[in-house]
Design an enzyme around this catalytic site. Structure first.
Site, PDB file in Angstrom:
ATOM      1  N   HIS A  83      11.580   8.579   0.330  1.00 23.71           N
ATOM      2  CA  HIS A  83      12.994   7.846  -0.169  1.00 23.71           C
ATOM      3  C   HIS A  83      14.104   8.142   0.831  1.00 23.71           C
ATOM      4  O   HIS A  83      15.293   7.105   1.010  1.00 23.71           O
ATOM      5  CB  HIS A  83      13.605   8.766  -1.445  1.00 23.71           C
ATOM      6  CG  HIS A  83      13.326   8.167  -2.655  1.00 23.71           C
ATOM      7  ND1 HIS A  83      13.471   6.586  -2.943  1.00 23.71           N
ATOM      8  CD2 HIS A  83      12.514   8.406  -3.704  1.00 23.71           C
ATOM      9  CE1 HIS A  83      12.973   6.378  -4.283  1.00 23.71           C
ATOM     10  NE2 HIS A  83      12.448   7.582  -4.578  1.00 23.71           N
ATOM     11  N   CYS A 135       8.614   6.250 -10.314  1.00 23.56           N
ATOM     12  CA  CYS A 135       9.859   6.541  -9.735  1.00 23.56           C
ATOM     13  C   CYS A 135      11.042   6.224 -10.716  1.00 23.56           C
ATOM     14  O   CYS A 135      11.042   5.317 -11.328  1.00 23.56           O
ATOM     15  CB  CYS A 135       9.587   5.885  -8.543  1.00 23.56           C
ATOM     16  SG  CYS A 135      11.376   5.750  -7.498  1.00 23.56           S
ATOM     17  N   GLY A 166      11.182  14.874  -9.048  1.00 22.19           N
ATOM     18  CA  GLY A 166      11.657  14.996  -7.990  1.00 22.19           C
ATOM     19  C   GLY A 166      12.834  13.941  -8.024  1.00 22.19           C
ATOM     20  O   GLY A 166      12.970  12.925  -8.749  1.00 22.19           O
TER      21      GLY A 166
END
Length: 162
Positions: A136, A90, A46
């Site tokens: 986010h 991340c 992602g």
């Protein structure tokens, strides 16, 4: 198509609430394509716009399953249920992994690249990835939800057991 640089913590943009998208045009389509190329290049599942320095409510998710690439513009979480504990990383925190508790199921509303609204439901890993990216867009980082960080040895053990 352009691979963008990943913005890493502690960049300020990562902790800001992003602006909603108001114009659905070729520029937006190009940004989505660039985000996809960037996500693939850096081996992510992602990517949110602030991770490439763009303060807009845009995210993409692709967990390599039959759901394909999901583009989320101005996404909203409508409903969640259940819970799952899993490991997250991340691209904005290279080499950092931790256990994060999230809902098992999520129902969201978002817009596609043409400005058409849609509603979708997701469970398990896809739900986790979608929630991570939506966080986010609100300036919420996964590190604020980690219950336990994993070192490389622990991470390798988990990957071998999957």
């Amino acid at each position: 198509m352009t691979v963008k640089a990943i913005v890493t913590y502690p960049a300020e943009i990562l902790e800001q609430v992003c602006e909603p998208v108001k114009i659905f045009d070729k520029k937006l389509a190009k940004l989505l394509t660039d985000m996809y190329e960037t996500m693939i290049e850096f081996d992510g599942v992602g990517l949110a716009a602030p991770q490439i320095g763009v303060n807009k409510q845009i995210a993409i998710v692709d967990i390599d399953d039959e759901s394909g690439t999901i583009e989320l513009i101005n996404p909203e979480i409508l409903e969640t249920s259940g819970e799952q504990n899993g490991i997250e990383g991340c691209l904005s925190f290279p080499g950092l992994y931790g256990e994060v508790l999230r809902p098992y199921y999520v129902k969201i509303k978002a817009y596609d690249r043409k400005g058409k609204p849609f509603v979708m439901e997701a469970e398990d890993y896809l739900a986790r990835a979608i929630q991570h990216e939506i966080d986010h867009l609100h300036g919420v980082l996964f590190t604020s939800k980690v219950s336990k960080y994993l070192d490389e040895e622990e991470l390798e053990e988990v990957e071998q057991n999957d």
